[in-house]
Every structure is written in structure tokens, then in C-alpha cells.
Motif scaffolding. Structure first.
Motif, PDB file in Angstrom:
ATOM      1  N   ASN A 117      12.363  -4.650 -11.406  1.00  8.92           N
ATOM      2  CA  ASN A 117      12.293  -3.508 -12.433  1.00  8.92           C
ATOM      3  C   ASN A 117      11.572  -4.642 -13.870  1.00  8.92           C
ATOM      4  O   ASN A 117      11.512  -6.287 -13.594  1.00  8.92           O
ATOM      5  CB  ASN A 117      13.432  -3.370 -13.364  1.00  8.92           C
ATOM      6  CG  ASN A 117      14.589  -3.723 -13.393  1.00  8.92           C
ATOM      7  OD1 ASN A 117      14.344  -4.907 -13.639  1.00  8.92           O
ATOM      8  ND2 ASN A 117      15.523  -3.891 -12.578  1.00  8.92           N
ATOM      9  N   ASP A 118      11.204  -4.317 -14.349  1.00  2.05           N
ATOM     10  CA  ASP A 118      10.330  -5.643 -15.182  1.00  2.05           C
ATOM     11  C   ASP A 118       9.595  -6.169 -14.863  1.00  2.05           C
ATOM     12  O   ASP A 118       9.222  -7.633 -15.685  1.00  2.05           O
ATOM     13  CB  ASP A 118      11.595  -6.280 -16.364  1.00  2.05           C
ATOM     14  CG  ASP A 118      12.517  -4.932 -16.889  1.00  2.05           C
ATOM     15  OD1 ASP A 118      11.628  -4.518 -17.577  1.00  2.05           O
ATOM     16  OD2 ASP A 118      12.952  -5.418 -17.271  1.00  2.05           O
ATOM     17  N   GLY A 119       8.929  -5.957 -14.352  1.00  2.00           N
ATOM     18  CA  GLY A 119       7.426  -6.777 -13.442  1.00  2.00           C
ATOM     19  C   GLY A 119       8.354  -7.877 -11.739  1.00  2.00           C
ATOM     20  O   GLY A 119       7.394  -9.333 -11.610  1.00  2.00           O
ATOM     21  N   GLY A 120       9.404  -7.963 -11.247  1.00  4.66           N
ATOM     22  CA  GLY A 120      10.428  -8.310 -10.923  1.00  4.66           C
ATOM     23  C   GLY A 120      11.252  -8.351 -10.850  1.00  4.66           C
ATOM     24  O   GLY A 120      11.398  -6.592 -10.637  1.00  4.66           O
ATOM     25  N   GLN A 121      12.219  -9.515  -9.629  1.00  4.58           N
ATOM     26  CA  GLN A 121      13.270  -8.676  -9.207  1.00  4.58           C
ATOM     27  C   GLN A 121      14.660  -9.052 -10.100  1.00  4.58           C
ATOM     28  O   GLN A 121      14.556 -10.259  -9.437  1.00  4.58           O
ATOM     29  CB  GLN A 121      13.407  -9.223  -7.565  1.00  4.58           C
ATOM     30  CG  GLN A 121      13.472 -10.780  -8.066  1.00  4.58           C
ATOM     31  CD  GLN A 121      12.503 -11.028  -5.800  1.00  4.58           C
ATOM     32  OE1 GLN A 121      13.542  -9.973  -5.248  1.00  4.58           O
ATOM     33  NE2 GLN A 121      12.473 -11.678  -5.595  1.00  4.58           N
ATOM     34  N   ARG A 122      15.669  -8.939 -10.256  1.00  3.45           N
ATOM     35  CA  ARG A 122      17.010  -8.968 -10.558  1.00  3.45           C
ATOM     36  C   ARG A 122      17.776  -8.238  -9.073  1.00  3.45           C
ATOM     37  O   ARG A 122      18.420  -8.122  -8.684  1.00  3.45           O
ATOM     38  CB  ARG A 122      17.409  -8.160 -11.337  1.00  3.45           C
ATOM     39  CG  ARG A 122      18.763  -8.754 -12.184  1.00  3.45           C
ATOM     40  CD  ARG A 122      18.712  -7.871 -14.144  1.00  3.45           C
ATOM     41  NE  ARG A 122      18.453  -6.342 -13.912  1.00  3.45           N
ATOM     42  CZ  ARG A 122      19.485  -5.247 -12.891  1.00  3.45           C
ATOM     43  NH1 ARG A 122      20.508  -6.218 -13.091  1.00  3.45           N
ATOM     44  NH2 ARG A 122      19.408  -4.133 -13.351  1.00  3.45           N
ATOM     45  N   SER A 167       0.898  -6.115  -9.860  1.00  2.92           N
ATOM     46  CA  SER A 167      -0.076  -4.274  -9.863  1.00  2.92           C
ATOM     47  C   SER A 167       0.721  -3.705  -8.888  1.00  2.92           C
ATOM     48  O   SER A 167       1.317  -2.975  -9.039  1.00  2.92           O
ATOM     49  CB  SER A 167      -1.956  -4.471  -9.963  1.00  2.92           C
ATOM     50  OG  SER A 167      -1.719  -5.074  -8.233  1.00  2.92           O
ATOM     51  N   VAL A 168       1.257  -4.555  -7.697  1.00  4.28           N
ATOM     52  CA  VAL A 168       2.449  -3.693  -6.271  1.00  4.28           C
ATOM     53  C   VAL A 168       3.674  -3.924  -7.247  1.00  4.28           C
ATOM     54  O   VAL A 168       4.371  -2.557  -6.887  1.00  4.28           O
ATOM     55  CB  VAL A 168       2.391  -5.159  -5.330  1.00  4.28           C
ATOM     56  CG1 VAL A 168       2.772  -4.486  -3.899  1.00  4.28           C
ATOM     57  CG2 VAL A 168       0.415  -4.737  -5.105  1.00  4.28           C
ATOM     58  N   ILE A 169       4.074  -5.472  -7.893  1.00  5.60           N
ATOM     59  CA  ILE A 169       5.631  -5.167  -8.374  1.00  5.60           C
ATOM     60  C   ILE A 169       5.515  -4.039  -9.202  1.00  5.60           C
ATOM     61  O   ILE A 169       6.599  -2.695  -9.458  1.00  5.60           O
ATOM     62  CB  ILE A 169       5.509  -6.306  -8.707  1.00  5.60           C
ATOM     63  CG1 ILE A 169       5.548  -7.852  -7.679  1.00  5.60           C
ATOM     64  CG2 ILE A 169       6.464  -6.557  -9.769  1.00  5.60           C
ATOM     65  CD1 ILE A 169       5.733  -8.931  -8.507  1.00  5.60           C
ATOM     66  N   ASN A 170       4.425  -3.385  -9.942  1.00  6.36           N
ATOM     67  CA  ASN A 170       4.295  -2.199 -11.650  1.00  6.36           C
ATOM     68  C   ASN A 170       4.934  -1.418 -10.051  1.00  6.36           C
ATOM     69  O   ASN A 170       5.331  -0.732 -10.854  1.00  6.36           O
ATOM     70  CB  ASN A 170       3.124  -2.562 -12.618  1.00  6.36           C
ATOM     71  CG  ASN A 170       3.767  -3.874 -12.925  1.00  6.36           C
ATOM     72  OD1 ASN A 170       4.263  -3.926 -13.471  1.00  6.36           O
ATOM     73  ND2 ASN A 170       2.437  -4.055 -13.554  1.00  6.36           N
ATOM     74  N   SER A 171       3.835  -0.937  -9.338  1.00  7.05           N
ATOM     75  CA  SER A 171       4.253  -0.206  -8.379  1.00  7.05           C
ATOM     76  C   SER A 171       5.904   0.186  -7.610  1.00  7.05           C
ATOM     77  O   SER A 171       5.792   1.100  -6.888  1.00  7.05           O
ATOM     78  CB  SER A 171       3.559  -0.011  -7.424  1.00  7.05           C
ATOM     79  OG  SER A 171       3.155  -0.711  -6.682  1.00  7.05           O
ATOM     80  N   MET A 172       6.718  -0.994  -8.053  1.00  6.63           N
ATOM     81  CA  MET A 172       8.324  -1.117  -7.125  1.00  6.63           C
ATOM     82  C   MET A 172       9.047  -0.706  -7.778  1.00  6.63           C
ATOM     83  O   MET A 172       9.952  -0.873  -8.137  1.00  6.63           O
ATOM     84  CB  MET A 172       8.128  -1.748  -5.991  1.00  6.63           C
ATOM     85  CG  MET A 172       6.759  -1.873  -5.037  1.00  6.63           C
ATOM     86  SD  MET A 172       6.896  -3.413  -4.570  1.00  6.63           S
ATOM     87  CE  MET A 172       8.609  -3.407  -3.068  1.00  6.63           C
ATOM     88  N   ARG A 207       0.798  -1.118  -0.032  1.00  6.26           N
ATOM     89  CA  ARG A 207       0.008  -0.089  -0.126  1.00  6.26           C
ATOM     90  C   ARG A 207       1.012   1.106  -0.512  1.00  6.26           C
ATOM     91  O   ARG A 207       0.733   2.254  -0.758  1.00  6.26           O
ATOM     92  CB  ARG A 207      -0.902   0.140   1.464  1.00  6.26           C
ATOM     93  CG  ARG A 207      -1.754  -1.602   1.569  1.00  6.26           C
ATOM     94  CD  ARG A 207      -2.328  -1.307   2.434  1.00  6.26           C
ATOM     95  NE  ARG A 207      -3.444  -0.064   2.860  1.00  6.26           N
ATOM     96  CZ  ARG A 207      -3.855   0.440   3.538  1.00  6.26           C
ATOM     97  NH1 ARG A 207      -3.163   0.011   4.809  1.00  6.26           N
ATOM     98  NH2 ARG A 207      -4.701   1.236   4.302  1.00  6.26           N
ATOM     99  N   ILE A 208       2.360   1.202   0.578  1.00  5.95           N
ATOM    100  CA  ILE A 208       2.814   2.122   0.939  1.00  5.95           C
ATOM    101  C   ILE A 208       3.128   2.167  -0.651  1.00  5.95           C
ATOM    102  O   ILE A 208       3.401   3.859  -1.278  1.00  5.95           O
ATOM    103  CB  ILE A 208       3.970   2.090   1.459  1.00  5.95           C
ATOM    104  CG1 ILE A 208       3.046   1.911   3.163  1.00  5.95           C
ATOM    105  CG2 ILE A 208       5.241   3.196   1.580  1.00  5.95           C
ATOM    106  CD1 ILE A 208       3.145   3.277   4.801  1.00  5.95           C
ATOM    107  N   PHE A 209       4.315   2.123  -1.394  1.00  2.85           N
ATOM    108  CA  PHE A 209       4.562   1.514  -2.488  1.00  2.85           C
ATOM    109  C   PHE A 209       3.330   2.732  -3.612  1.00  2.85           C
ATOM    110  O   PHE A 209       3.656   3.886  -4.528  1.00  2.85           O
ATOM    111  CB  PHE A 209       4.880   0.645  -3.295  1.00  2.85           C
ATOM    112  CG  PHE A 209       6.995   0.213  -2.608  1.00  2.85           C
ATOM    113  CD1 PHE A 209       7.200   0.869  -2.838  1.00  2.85           C
ATOM    114  CD2 PHE A 209       7.021  -0.445  -1.486  1.00  2.85           C
ATOM    115  CE1 PHE A 209       8.669   0.962  -2.409  1.00  2.85           C
ATOM    116  CE2 PHE A 209       7.921  -0.686  -1.412  1.00  2.85           C
ATOM    117  CZ  PHE A 209       8.857  -0.116  -0.875  1.00  2.85           C
ATOM    118  N   ALA A 210       2.537   1.138  -3.775  1.00  4.76           N
ATOM    119  CA  ALA A 210       1.154   2.225  -4.629  1.00  4.76           C
ATOM    120  C   ALA A 210       0.574   3.914  -4.419  1.00  4.76           C
ATOM    121  O   ALA A 210       0.615   3.874  -5.269  1.00  4.76           O
ATOM    122  CB  ALA A 210      -0.327   1.144  -4.409  1.00  4.76           C
TER     123      ALA A 210
END
Length: 948
Positions: A408-413, A278-283, A245-248
């Protein structure tokens, strides 16, 4: 016969087959009975069965028990799970633990799920001696020091703050704001985080605390508050439910754009893979820190098996992903199973002897008899788990490495790793030593899809305001800062050397900074009352910075931060090119008053007289003709001023007098020296004059000291350069230069602008821009070359001419008196008795007499009046040895000047001219006095002539 032998084994086999069949049946039946004789061990499991984390953990725990006992069928113990639902509530978790201990009498408890629930359950386990093994409670406050029966099968949250600090240090961010949940999970890690940031000189200007029950409006209000601050580095520590919720909301209000830095702890990074898209896209662009789990074939095989089994049990959870807490639950269950088997416990009962009949439900439970053995077994358990090497140290699972990820790109690297031993690393296999440079991290996509590193701070964007730069309003030295107001338009213009330097420095920054100059003056609008007052406005927050001729001073640095100096440091002195002052020639008499001078002289004479009285009868140094005794006494007394007296003092009374007098003379001379030094080099505070402008300083110089003016001016080098730029033909700067810090720009304490502005100052001062600015303000007046006659405050001849005059007069008078007496005594030589003798020859004879010894002196006469040039012996009339000074130390008896040896006596001939005009030659004789050897002198002792 052969045939008979071949048939016998067949007969035996036929008759033995029922026996073997019965034997095999007995063996297999006995084995089955042995397998059914395993010992069940009750253990508790507390988790939220309806939550995603609880479901993942439960499936991993069941798979762990199945895998462990399938691979170890010979183990005698079997763990029996007694599951209780915590319902995400602290009270429900405590009630579940109480039920498991009191009613089920479990030997250990797995869980609970979070740190708040675990905090209370730990006390129950400690009292009942039931080990509590948690695989998801990470709060640093849950330490095994509080309870030896608590084992944390998860990473401690405090172990990751080193990795976060290393990231911040690598990119040089000077401020960071933690955003954490308002409960024990969030608060427990903050002290460790702030200490770690302070160790790298990173300031925490604000702490953002958000309630776990906060509404979207409350979250938005807090984020807008952060947006009004300059800091743009945020560290988020909370669980994914609140963190998402914070990141959104941050993305919604523009806080995920370029220039922002977001770092999340493992509380969110561990569960990122199972989050909503949707949460990952906001991060996008967020950095994360999480425990590193090595990728192995065993882990990948388990992941495939778990996915298949989990979907069979939970067909609706198609997006579920295996997370770190599921792996830790798997390893924790296996550790407990190994420890129970290792303990070798046959009886798992509780002892209820200490339970009172009046005890409440919280007290009405016994103590596990197997608890101490199980505690020891868990502490020594070591094996290779899915998460790596699994072992406890003081009840804490050890943290080996952390992985740093970029969303980034819908995931983590993954972009790197961090270990306490080696710091930031691109690969764990690297053999490099401890380091923190950002080059040890892979490429990062920052918020706003930016690849440039954010500077970590910015001007508050919601207010759209500029930096408020305070400038002093002053009367004099306006070339540094000058504030002019146009009365027609009421607009303010600020110019000057300091303003030009500041403008050049701000242009040299790698980013743009908007600012405006605001004059600071007292209410009457005259001038700045105090630079300290102006600088204190920065501490109060009224100004964002101060630009002007502000000196870097230690006591000011307690309230503000200074940049590097942008001017030459030091305090110097200027004096007129030609010094017209008249020094006092008699200044050496001023250290002592007239009465002290008179008293001192009287006492010198008196002490000389006293010493003569005490010594003249027993000491040959004080004997001789009357005039000689008087001179010796006075010489002895006055020579004590410089402690150069050579006459011996024999009597004890005289020694005592001289000892006391030498002490008096020592004090007198030292006091005189100190007083004279003060008069020649010091000055009174009443002679200090304050000036406020170059024109006023020049006017004071013109007046001179006689008219309440000045003879020299002390000020900082920049002011001196400006003054000399206007009056270079009249004044000059002289050495020495006293060190000061110079002028610097003022910013609030720990301002992120200070290091960047300081680096920009170095770039400007080392280039041609600074030379142009200095020439424009300090060299704008053309002046002829100054005269080489420069005044100085060094001590000169004028300060001591009176003293040298007295010494010269005394010496000259002594020479005149001596020459008059000498010429008078040898006046016969100058008489022209022989007309053939010339004046030049008579002068030549007089010069030969002058350089020869006066043998008529008492010092060269013995008791019998015989000339004595050798050593003297003690007088038979005294028992005292002769003084060393009474011995002849001269060897001039063999020294000839123009072939002569002293003054010839009458028996050697008359030196008067003969009738032919020539001097009469003496008879042929050898030297008047021949040097004798010490033996000859001893054989022919000479008596010392004295007055009886």
C-alpha cells in the motif's frame, strides 16, 4: 675515556646502515614475491548479463570477492570468475555449463539464474563432480537428493507454503485458488501448497495455470473465468515479469476491489522494491510472503556501497534497488571462497581416462579430482552473511523466518512474521507458543482500500445471478414447504416453516446474499419423487442449495454438505389418547402350535413315569403311598421347566434321562420366550403403512388395526409436532425418542457458506425469532387439555390375563378340593353332638386342627407306626443313604397356636363337649413332642416307614 665510549655506537651505526638497508629490501621483496604466489582457482558464473537480476547479482559477486580477499590477504587461493551469458535460455545455459566444464575445467559453477536452466546443469555437475551453487533457483524439484553436487544458496519455495496456510487459517477462508506459471518453477510448488491447504481444511476448487508467453487477451480471459467463481482468495506464484501483467489486468477488470484477497509468493515479493511504480499501484492491498533478512549495520553499509558502485557501472539504471538475490549471490560467493581455501587443494586438474573417443560433446569431459574435497568443504561451511546465518543442511540453505508484507501507499509494509516453530508473530522476539490468530498480524489495508476482512467468497459478479435454492414440491405436510402457483400471473410462491427459518438465517448473516426459490418436481408436476433426487441436484450443480424438510443422513453427506440442524432431532411415536384396542388374552398360547403343546405335555408325563420306574425302588423320594408317588413323579417332571426340582436322582439311568430331558426343556423354554417376545413387541412389515399428510394419518388412526388402519405412528419430531398441532385433543407423543440428526439446509461440498449459515442458525435458534416461527406453524390450532388416559405399547395385564386365569383357576380348584377333603375328614367336629357347644366354638376347634400337623400322614410314621418328629435313619432294607428331603426340616413342634401343639391323639382326652356344654379338658401333660438334642436323636434312632 668517557668520550671514547660515547663515539663508538655512532661508528657502529654508520658502518651497519648499509647492511640493514639491504636486509629490509630483501624482506619486502620476498614478501611481495610470496603474495604473488597465490593459487588461481577457475570458477564459472552463468547468468543473464543483460537482465536486471543478472546485473545486480554480478555486481554483488564482484564486491564479495573484493571484500573477502581484502579482509583475508593471507589466503593462498583466489577465485577467478569465468562469466557466461545464459541469454534467458535453457539451451544457452546448458551450453555455457558444458563449455566451462569441458574447456575451462572450472572447479565450481555459480548459477544459473532460474530453476529451468539449473535443472539441466545439475546433471552436468553431477557427472563431472563439479559443485553447482545456485543463489536464485528456488524450485522444490531441484533437491540435493538427485545430485550431491548441487547446493541451493536460496530458500526452497516449499518452505513458504506454511506461512501462506497460516494466513488463510487465521482469517478462516475455506477456499483458495492458486494462479501459477506453466513451467517447472510454477508447477513444482503446487503439490506442497495444496497439501498445506488441505491440512487446514481449505479447499482448492480450481487451479489457474498461465503460460509464461500468454498474451494480455489470454490473461484477461482466464481472470474473467475466475470472476465467475465464488472463490475470492487467490495465491499468485510466478516471476515479476508475468505477475505484474496479471495484477495490472486484474485491476483493469475490477478484481482488485473490495472483497478480493490476493497473496503473492516470494517470487514477486522479493523483487517488489525494484518494480515499476505503476505495477505497484495496481497491487494495492496485496499480501506477500518473503524470506526475512535481518536489518544490520553491516547490511546498511553494504547497501550504500553497492548503490554507489552499481550506478558507476550502470549509469542508466538509476532506479535499480538491491534485492534478496543480490544478497544471496554475495553470500554464495563468499561461501565458495571459504570452501576452496578450506579444502586445501593444490592440484585442480581433471581426469579424462573414462572419456571415449566416440563420445559426444555432452559426454566428452572428464571428472574433477578436487570435486569430493570441495563438496565436503562446502557442506561444512558456516559463517555470518548479509542474509544471516549461512550454512547448508543436505545441500539446502536453511530457512529461519518469513516476513509478511502488505502492499500500500506505493510500497510494502511489514505486518508480521512466521516461523515453523511459533507460527504468526508480530515480532520475532516474542516468546509466545505456536499460534495462528489474525491478532498476531498488524493492521492490513485490503484491496479497495478496505480495512474490513474479506469473507473470501462472493456471488459471481459478471453473471449477476442469485443463488438457486431448490425446494420440494409435495402433497402432504405443506406447513413445512408449500409451493403455490398463481394461474393468472404464472407466479410461484413458496411458504412454510422451513422457508421462514431460512429467511431468518440469511438475514442473520453478516453480509447480504441474494437468492431465489426454484420448485423441484417430476415432469408431471405432481410432487417430489425423492428427496435424494433433489439433494443430488446440488451435487450436479443444478442448484446452489436446497431448503426444505431434508433430514441429515450419513449417506447424503457423501455428495453434499449439511448445515447444523435447525429443528429438534429424533424420531418419536404418537398414539391415541384413549386406546380402544382389545388385546388377545390368549396370546401366550400362540408361540407354540397345538400339536407341540400336546406333545410337550405327553412327554412331561412320560418322563415323569420313566423316572419313577427307574427310581422308586432305590430312592425314598419316590416312595410312599401310591398317590404320593404319582404326584412326586409328575411334580418332578413338570418342575424341570423352571429347573426347580428338589428330589434327588440316584440311578445312573435316571440321571441320563433327566440330563437329556433338561436340555430339551431348555431349548423349548428359550424358544417359547423368544417367540412370545416377538408376538408381544414385534410387528410384521405387512402391517407398516405409509402416510403422506396429517389428515391421512388421522384417518388411519380412526380405522384402527381391525380395518387396515394403524395403532401408532412413528415419524420425526418436527412432523409429530405439526400433527399434534392439528389433533392435540386426540393424540399424544410418548417415549422413547430415537435419535436422528434433524433437518438441515443443503449446500455443495466444501461450500464457504456452510460455516457462516451454521453460525447464523445458532443465533436464530437461541433467540426469540425461532419461537415465533414455531408458534406460527405448530401451535396455530387451539386444543383442550388431553385426557390423562394415554395408550402405551408397554406390556399390560391384558396380554397375560389368560395365563393368569389358568393359574388362578388351578389354584382355586386345588384349594376347593383340599378344603372339601379336610372338612370331610373332620366332619365329626362340626356335628352338634353337645347342645351346649356353639357353632363358633366348633369352627374354632376346626381351625386349630387345620393349622396343626397331620400326624396320620405317611411322612410322620415310622416302620413301627410310632409318631416320629425327629430325624430318620436309613432303612435296614436298603444300602442307599436317606434323601435330604426325607429328614424333618420343620421346627413347628414347639410352635403353639392358641396354646396348642398339633392334633392331640385319643389318649389325651376327648375334645367333644361334655354334658355341660364344655369341651372335656385333656390331662395335664407337657408338649406332645419335645425337641431333642442331636445327641439324643442319635441315641434313639427312628426308622423310616415305607411300602415294602
Amino acid at each position: 675515556m668517557m668520550r671514547r665510549l660515547q663515539q663508538k655506537p655512532i661508528t657502529i651505526f654508520i658502518f651497519s646502515f648499509p647492511f640493514f638497508l639491504s636486509l629490509a629490501f630483501f624482506f619486502f621483496s620476498h614478501t611481495a614475491m610470496a603474495q604473488n604466489e597465490t593459487v588461481p582457482v577457475n570458477v564459472g558464473l552463468i547468468l543473464n548479463r543483460n537482465g536486471k537480476l543478472g546485473k545486480v547479482a554480478l555486481s554483488c559477486i564482484n564486491m564479495s570477492l573484493s571484500d573477502f580477499y581484502n579482509s583475508n590477504p593471507h589466503y593462498k587461493t583466489r577465485l577467478l570468475l569465468n562469466i557466461r551469458d545464459s541469454q534467458r535460455d535453457v539451451v544457452a545455459a546448458a551450453a555455457a555449463a558444458l563449455d566451462l566444464i569441458k574447456n575451462v575445467q572450472v572447479q565450481a559453477i555459480l548459477g544459473p539464474e532460474n530453476s529451468m536452466q539449473t535443472n539441466f546443469v545439475i546433471d552436468l555437475g553431477n557427472k563431472s563432480q563439479v559443485p553447482i551453487l545456485s543463489f536464485s533457483a528456488t524450485s522444490p524439484s531441484l533437491t540435493s537428493i538427485r545430485s550431491p553436487y548441487f547446493f541451493r544458496g536460496a530458500k526452497n519455495d516449499s518452505s513458504q507454503v506454511g506461512a501462506i496456510a497460516a494466513i488463510i487459517k487465521a482469517f478462516g477462508w475455506r477456499e483458495a485458488v492458486p494462479i501459477y506459471v506453466d513451467n517447472e518453477y510454477g508447477e513444482a510448488v503446487i503439490p506442497y501448497l495444496t497439501d498445506s491447504l488441505q491440512a487446514i481444511d481449505t479447499r482448492v476448487p480450481y487451479r489457474s495455470v498461465i503460460s509464461p508467453l500468454a498474451t494480455d487477451d489470454q490473461i484477461e480471459k482466464e481472470l474473467y473465468k475466475l470472476l465467475t467463481m465464488q472463490t475470492r482468495v487467490f495465491i499468485v506464484h510466478m516471476l515479476p515479469s508475468l505477475g505484474s501483467r496479471i495484477f495490472a489486468k486484474a485491476k483493469e477488470i475490477g478484481m482488485m476491489d473490495e472483497g478480493f484477497v490476493w497473496i503473492m509468493t516470494d517470487g514477486i515479493a522479493n523483487l517488489l522494491s525494484s518494480g515499476d511504480h505503476s505495477v505497484i499501484n495496481s497491487m494495492q492491498g496485496v499480501l506477500g510472503v518473503k524470506p526475512y533478512v535481518p536489518i544490520t549495520e553491516v547490511l546498511e553499509n553494504f547497501r550504500i556501497r553497492w548503490k554507489r558502485k552499481f550506478l558507476q557501472e550502470n549509469p542508466s539504471s538509476v532506479d535499480a534497488e538491491l534485492n534478496i538475490f543480490g544478497l544471496l549471490a554475495y553470500d554464495a560467493t563468499m561461501a565458495l571462497a571459504i570452501a576452496v581455501e578450506k579444502a586445501g587443494i593444490t592440484s585442480f586438474g581433471f581426469e579424462n581416462t573414462n572419456v571415449s573417443s566416440y563420445a559426444t560433446d555432452l559426454e566428452a569431459f572428464g571428472i574433477s579430482q578436487s570435486g569430493p574435497k570441495l563438496l565436503q568443504a562446502l557442506s561444512s561451511t558456516r559463517f555470518k552473511g548479509l542474509t544471516g546465518d549461512y550454512n547448508f543442511v543436505d545441500g539446502q540453505l536453511q530457512s529461519l523466518a518469513f516476513e509478511i508484507v502488505n502492499v500500500n501507499d506505493g510500497g510494502q509494509r511489514g505486518i508480521g512474521f512466521w516461523t515453523p516453530e511459533k507460527g504468526l508473530l508480530k515480532k520475532l522476539s516474542s516468546n509466545s507458543t505456536y499460534s495462528t490468530p489474525k491478532s498476531n498480524l498488524g493492521p492490513i489495508i485490503w484491496p479497495g482500500d478496505s480495512i474490513s476482512v474479506p469473507k473470501g467468497w462472493d456471488i459471481p459478479t459478471n453473471e449477476k445471478k442469485k443463488l438457486r435454492i431448490g425446494v420440494p414440491v409435495k402433497k402432504g405436510f405443506s406447513d413445512f414447504v408449500k409451493v403455490t402457483v398463481d394461474p393468472s400471473t404464472n407466479t410461484t410462491t413458496v411458504t412454510g416453516y422451513c422457508i421462514d427459518v431460512f429467511d431468518a438465517v440469511m438475514k442473520a448473516l453478516p453480509y447480504a446474499v441474494a437468492y431465489e426459490f426454484i420448485p423441484f418436481a417430476p415432469p408431471d408436476g405432481t410432487s417430489t419423487s425423492s428427496y435424494n433426487d433433489l439433494i443430488y441436484q446440488v451435487f450436479l450443480g443444478d442448484f446452489d442449495a436446497v431448503v426444505g424438510d431434508t433430514t441429515i443422513v450419513a449417506n447424503r453427506s457423501k455428495f453434499v454438505d449439511f448445515t447444523l440442524p435447525y429443528t429438534e432431532s429424533g424420531v418419536s411415536m404418537i398414539v391415541p389418547v384413549k386406546d380402544n384396542k382389545k388385546s388377545n388374552a390368549w396370546v401366550f398360547l400362540k408361540p407354540l402350535t397345538w400339536d407341540l403343546w400336546v406333545t410337550s405335555i405327553i412327554f412331561f408325563i412320560f418322563i415323569g413315569f420313566v423316572v419313577w420306574v427307574l427310581e422308586h425302588r432305590v430312592n425314598e423320594d419316590f416312595r410312599g403311598p401310591a398317590n404320593h408317588q404319582v404326584g412326586t413323579s409328575f411334580w418332578f417332571s413338570f418342575s424341570t421347566m423352571v429347573f426347580s426340582q428338589r428330589e434327588r436322582v440316584i440311578s445312573n439311568l435316571a440321571r441320563f434321562v433327566v440330563l437329556v430331558w433338561c436340555f430339551v426343556v431348555l431349548i423349548l423354554t428359550q424358544s417359547y420366550t423368544a417367540s412370545l417376545t416377538t408376538l408381544l413387541t414385534g410387528f410384521n412389515e405387512k402391517n407398516l403403512v405409509i402416510y403422506n399428510s396429517p389428515e391421512e394419518c388421522d384417518e388411519l388412526f380412526e380405522k384402527g388395526r381391525a380395518n387396515n388402519g394403524i395403532a401408532a405412528a412413528f415419524d420425526e419430531v418436527p412432523y409429530m409436532k405439526l400433527f399434534l398441532g392439528q389433533y392435540c385433543s386426540k393424540y399424544t407423543m410418548v417415549e422413547p425418542t430415537f435419535k436422528t440428526a434433524g433437518f438441515g439446509f443443503v449446500f455443495p461440498l466444501d461450500s464457504p457458506l456452510v460455516p457462516d449459515v451454521s453460525r447464523a442458525i445458532l443465533n436464530v435458534t437461541e433467540g426469540d425469532k425461532m419461537k415465533e416461527i414455531e408458534y406460527a406453524w405448530f401451535k396455530k390450532h387451539s386444543c383442550p387439555d388431553p385426557s390423562t388416559t394415554v395408550s402405551s405399547h408397554s406390556l399390560g395385564l391384558n396380554s397375560f390375563r389368560g395365563l393368569f386365569l389358568i393359574a388362578g383357576i388351578v389354584a382355586i380348584l386345588s384349594l376347593i378340593i383340599f378344603m372339601a377333603i379336610f372338612v370331610y375328614e373332620h366332619r365329626d367336629v362340626l356335628k352338634k353332638s353337645d347342645p351346649r357347644s356353639s357353632l363358633l366354638s366348633r369352627i374354632h376347634i376346626l381351625l386349630r386342627i387345620f393349622i396343626s400337623r397331620d400326624l396320620s400322614s405317611h411322612t410322620f410314621k415310622d416302620k413301627s407306626g410310632i409318631h416320629s418328629m425327629g430325624a430318620t435313619e436309613p432303612s435296614p432294607h436298603t444300602h442307599y443313604p436317606p434323601s435330604p428331603s426325607s429328614y424333618s426340616e420343620h421346627t413347628e413342634s414347639n410352635f403353639c397356636f392358641y396354646g396348642e401343639h398339633g392334633t392331640p391323639p385319643a389318649e389325651y382326652g376327648d375334645l367333644s363337649p361334655n354334658p355341660n356344654g364344655q369341651a372335656q379338658a385333656p390331662p395335664e401333660i407337657g408338649p406332645a413332642i419335645e425337641l431333642t438334642s442331636p445327641d439324643q436323636e442319635t441315641q434313639s434312632p427312628q426308622a423310616v416307614h415305607g411300602i415294602n
